[in-house]
Design an enzyme around this catalytic site. Structure first.
Site, PDB file in Angstrom:
ATOM      1  N   PHE A 480     -22.717 -49.112 -15.311  1.00 60.95           N
ATOM      2  CA  PHE A 480     -23.641 -48.988 -16.440  1.00 60.95           C
ATOM      3  C   PHE A 480     -23.837 -50.341 -17.130  1.00 60.95           C
ATOM      4  CE2 PHE A 480     -23.647 -48.825 -21.067  1.00 60.95           C
ATOM      5  CZ  PHE A 480     -24.942 -48.361 -21.284  1.00 60.95           C
ATOM      6  N   GLU A 481     -22.755 -51.117 -17.209  1.00 58.51           N
ATOM      7  CA  GLU A 481     -22.832 -52.417 -17.890  1.00 58.51           C
ATOM      8  C   GLU A 481     -23.778 -53.357 -17.128  1.00 58.51           C
ATOM      9  OE1 GLU A 481     -18.868 -53.940 -18.540  1.00 58.51           O
ATOM     10  OE2 GLU A 481     -18.227 -52.073 -19.495  1.00 58.51           O
TER      11      GLU A 481
END
Ligand SMILES: *[C@@H]1O[C@H](CO)[C@@H](O)[C@H](O)[C@H]1NC(C)=O
Ligand SMILES: *[C@@H]1O[C@H](CO)[C@@H](O)[C@H](O)[C@H]1NC(C)=O
Ligand SMILES: *[C@@H]1O[C@H](CO)[C@@H](O)[C@H](O)[C@H]1NC(C)=O
Ligand SMILES: *[C@@H]1O[C@H](CO)[C@@H](O)[C@H](O)[C@H]1NC(C)=O
Ligand SMILES: *[C@@H]1O[C@H](CO)[C@@H](O)[C@H](O)[C@H]1NC(C)=O
Ligand SMILES: *[C@@H]1O[C@H](CO)[C@@H](O)[C@H](O)[C@H]1NC(C)=O
Length: 584
Positions: A480-481
């Site tokens: 997600f990052e």
């Protein structure tokens, strides 16, 4: 126009003729009666008789048109004007020249010179040579050897020994020979000129006059002697001055070529020496002549140099394999000069070619060097010259570090795991050594809001996002990052992503498309887990990190940059030298 001029001329001449009483002139006693021998040169001058005259004739005398000549061949015939264009006799100055005089030239000759001589009458009696009652009429062409003693006698004078005669009057080139004042080598004895030693200037036209008293008539005998001074015939064959020895000439194939042969020939009175060029080919025995042989005449007593030029329309390969030979021949023998042709090196062309190659090689080496050391050059440039790009961008961190968080039980103390790498190794090098400020979520962000918001805020506050890729990362929640970082980078030019391939991994199918694309495009720096310091890795990391901490050396920074660059070049050359030596 021409006719008009002609009529005008006739009119003027007619007026002049009428001015004098020609008929009266014709009936006067002739001034002299000349005796000439057929087929010899004869000169009749128009000069008033005088005991002391020095000049016999004068070629520069006034203008030809001022001297008029008339001729009456036989008694009772009309007077004919002798045209100034007549070829035999010719009018030269104040004289008529017969070259030679014919039996028909006998007659009365009347001349007049305006304002000087109103009327002068002479008679020429031409006698056939075979009719002179004398076996030897003498020669009127003499060739005298230079630097020897000679005599010049009046030809055929002995034929009249039975008659009373006056002493001989000699003229040389129209001027009376005055023996008293002439240089001592010239003597007159018994009406003969004696030359103790002849010189070139003794050549000329000699005229001898004497008067014969035959009963009541006074004949003036006149003979002309042409004297030529010659040298002894040479004893040497021609001397080839150039090409001498074995001369080589540089030529270009296909170009025309002029070749010159310079030869010195000694004097020869009765031989015409010859020069020619030919080609001497060893293979085929034929000797095609380049040019027709030239026959020459050597009139100079001391000999003469001649230049014989031959032209090759174009130089061929065959010429390069042949000798070009200059051949000269006289009555004594022959001489040759040899010319060899050599291909001309195109010096300038080769110079330019080598120059171009050198420049090309230089460029190649230079670009190879730059390619090999690009990272170093960029880092050095940043270190010394580039501006700090972090100033004024209102960002807090140089890089946000994103990594896969490990569960505590997965920890393996023998290997450096990615969490340790992110939390220990990266800060140690990038922060402590190079002065970057990293953003580590646990360390630097106070948990306040939602996890996702915190992440986005942290990324936005950073200039770079360092993504540590591993199987755990791409399959875990941390992906997600990466997605967030890619999205932020799309909005923010200042943000750039640095992918570190920490461990090789398989891309899962489930990855969001934007992440897949980013993995394909973005630069990846590979971490090699080894004990060596991994210099290359840090070099690439620094290359991708923002420009920071410029030392600001001002003017000197340029100098430092080039100094470092130079020492780098030297070092790389030393290194290659060393590696070559070890190869040997
Ligand atoms: C020319 O001279 C001759 C003889 O001297 C004379 O008889 C004649 O009259 C002269 N004619 C003229 C035109 O003077
Ligand atoms: C030849 O004639 C010209 C013109 O009348 C005169 O000036 C010159 O002195 C003469 N030359 C000789 C050698 O008599
Ligand atoms: C000489 O003149 C006569 C006529 O006058 C002529 O028949 C004869 O051919 C001439 N001879 C020469 C050698 O000119
Ligand atoms: C001289 O020669 C000419 C021809 O040249 C000839 O007609 C003549 O009869 C000869 N005279 C004597 C005396 O031999
Ligand atoms: C030739 O010579 C003889 C005597 O020697 C003489 O009688 C005769 O008249 C001469 N002829 C001429 C044309 O001089
Ligand atoms: C040139 O001279 C030599 C003797 O020196 C002779 O053998 C040769 O035949 C001569 N060549 C010609 C072409 O005359």
């Amino acid at each position: 126009m021409f006719t008009f001029c002609w009529i005008l001329l006739l009119f003027i001449k007619g007026a002049e003729v009428r001015e004098f009483n020609l008929t009266g002139c014709l009936h006067k006693e002739p001034e002299r009666i000349y005796h000439a021998i057929t087929d010899e040169e004869f000169i009749l001058e128009c000069v008033l008789p005088s005991q002391h005259r020095i000049h016999m004739y004068n070629n520069s005398f006034l203008y030809k048109s001022n001297v008029l000549w008339f001729w009456q061949q036989k008694d009772g015939e009309p007077l004919k004007i002798i045209s100034s264009k007549s070829t035999n006799p010719t009018q030269e100055g104040n004289a008529l020249w017969f070259r030679p005089i014919g039996i028909n030239a006998s007659g009365v000759y009347i001349c007049m010179i305006r304002e000087e001589i109103p009327c002068l009458s002479n008679v020429i009696k031409v006698q056939a040579k075979n009719n002179t009652n004398c076996s030897d009429n003498g020669r009127n062409e003499l060739s005298l050897l230079i630097e020897e003693g000679h005599s010049i006698s009046c030809p055929g004078i002995h034929c009249y020994n039975h008659l009373q005669r006056s002493p001989v009057t000699w003229y040389k080139n129209g001027i009376r020979v005055m023996f008293k004042e002439i240089r001592s080598s010239l003597k007159l004895k018994d009406d003969t000129i004696y030359l103790r030693r002849t010189y070139e200037q003794d050549a000329g036209i000699y005229v001898c006059d004497y008067i014969l008293f035959d009963n009541s008539i006074q004949w003036t005998m006149r003979r002309v002697v042409r004297v030529k001074i010659i040298a002894r015939n040479t004893l040497h064959s021609p001397n080839i001055l150039s090409p001498s020895g074995m001369k080589t000439l540089e030529v270009e194939i296909g170009k025309p070529l002029k070749i010159e042969c310079k030869v010195f020939f000694g004097f020869e009175s009765n031989f015409l020496p010859m020069i020619t060029w030919y080609r001497d080919n060893k293979e085929s025995k034929s000797e095609p002549l380049l040019q027709k042989p030239t026959r020459i005449r050597v009139e100079e007593l001391e000999g003469k140099s001649f230049v014989h030029v031959a032209t090759l329309r174009e130089v061929t390969e065959r010429d390069l394999n042949s000798n070009l030979i200059c051949f000269a021949q006289n009555s004594v023998g022959n001489s040759t000069g040899v010319l060899k042709l050599k291909r001309k090196e195109r010096a300038l062309f080769i110079f330019i070619l080598y120059g171009a190659i050198a420049v090309l090689v230089g460029l190649l080496l230079g670009s190879a060097f730059v390619y090999q050391h690009w990272i170093e050059i960029v880092l050095m440039y940043r270190n010394y010259l580039a501006k700090d790009e972090t100033i004024g961008d209102r960002k807090e961190f140089d890089a946000f570090v994103s990594y896969a968080k490990q569960d505590s039980f997965e920890r393996d103390s023998t290997f450096l795991n990615e969490e340790q790498f992110a939390l220990e190794v990266l800060p140690e090098v990038l922060e402590n050594k190079y002065g970057y400020k990293l953003c580590l979520l646990e360390r630097d962000i106070l948990p306040g809001g939602a996890y996702t918001d915190d992440i986005v805020t942290a990324i936005q506050q950073s200039r770079r996002a360092i993504i540590i890729l591993s199987p755990g990362y791409v399959n875990g929640p941390s992906i997600f990052e990466l997605q967030a970082a890619v999205n932020c980078a799309l909005e923010d030019n200042m943000l750039k992503l640095i992918l570190i391939k920490y461990k090789s991994f398989q891309e899962p199918e489930s990855l969001p498309p934007i992440v897949k694309k980013a993995l394909k495009i973005l630069p990846v720096v590979t971490w090699k887990s080894s004990n060596s310091p991994n210099k290359q890795f840090w070099k690439y990391m620094r290359y991708h990190m923002p420009v920071k901490n410029t030392r600001g050396l001002g003017k000197n920074s340029v100098k430092f940059f080039f100094h470092r660059l130079f020492s780098m070049v030297i070092n790389s050359r030393k290194a290659t030298g060393r590696s070559q030596q070890t190869k040997k």
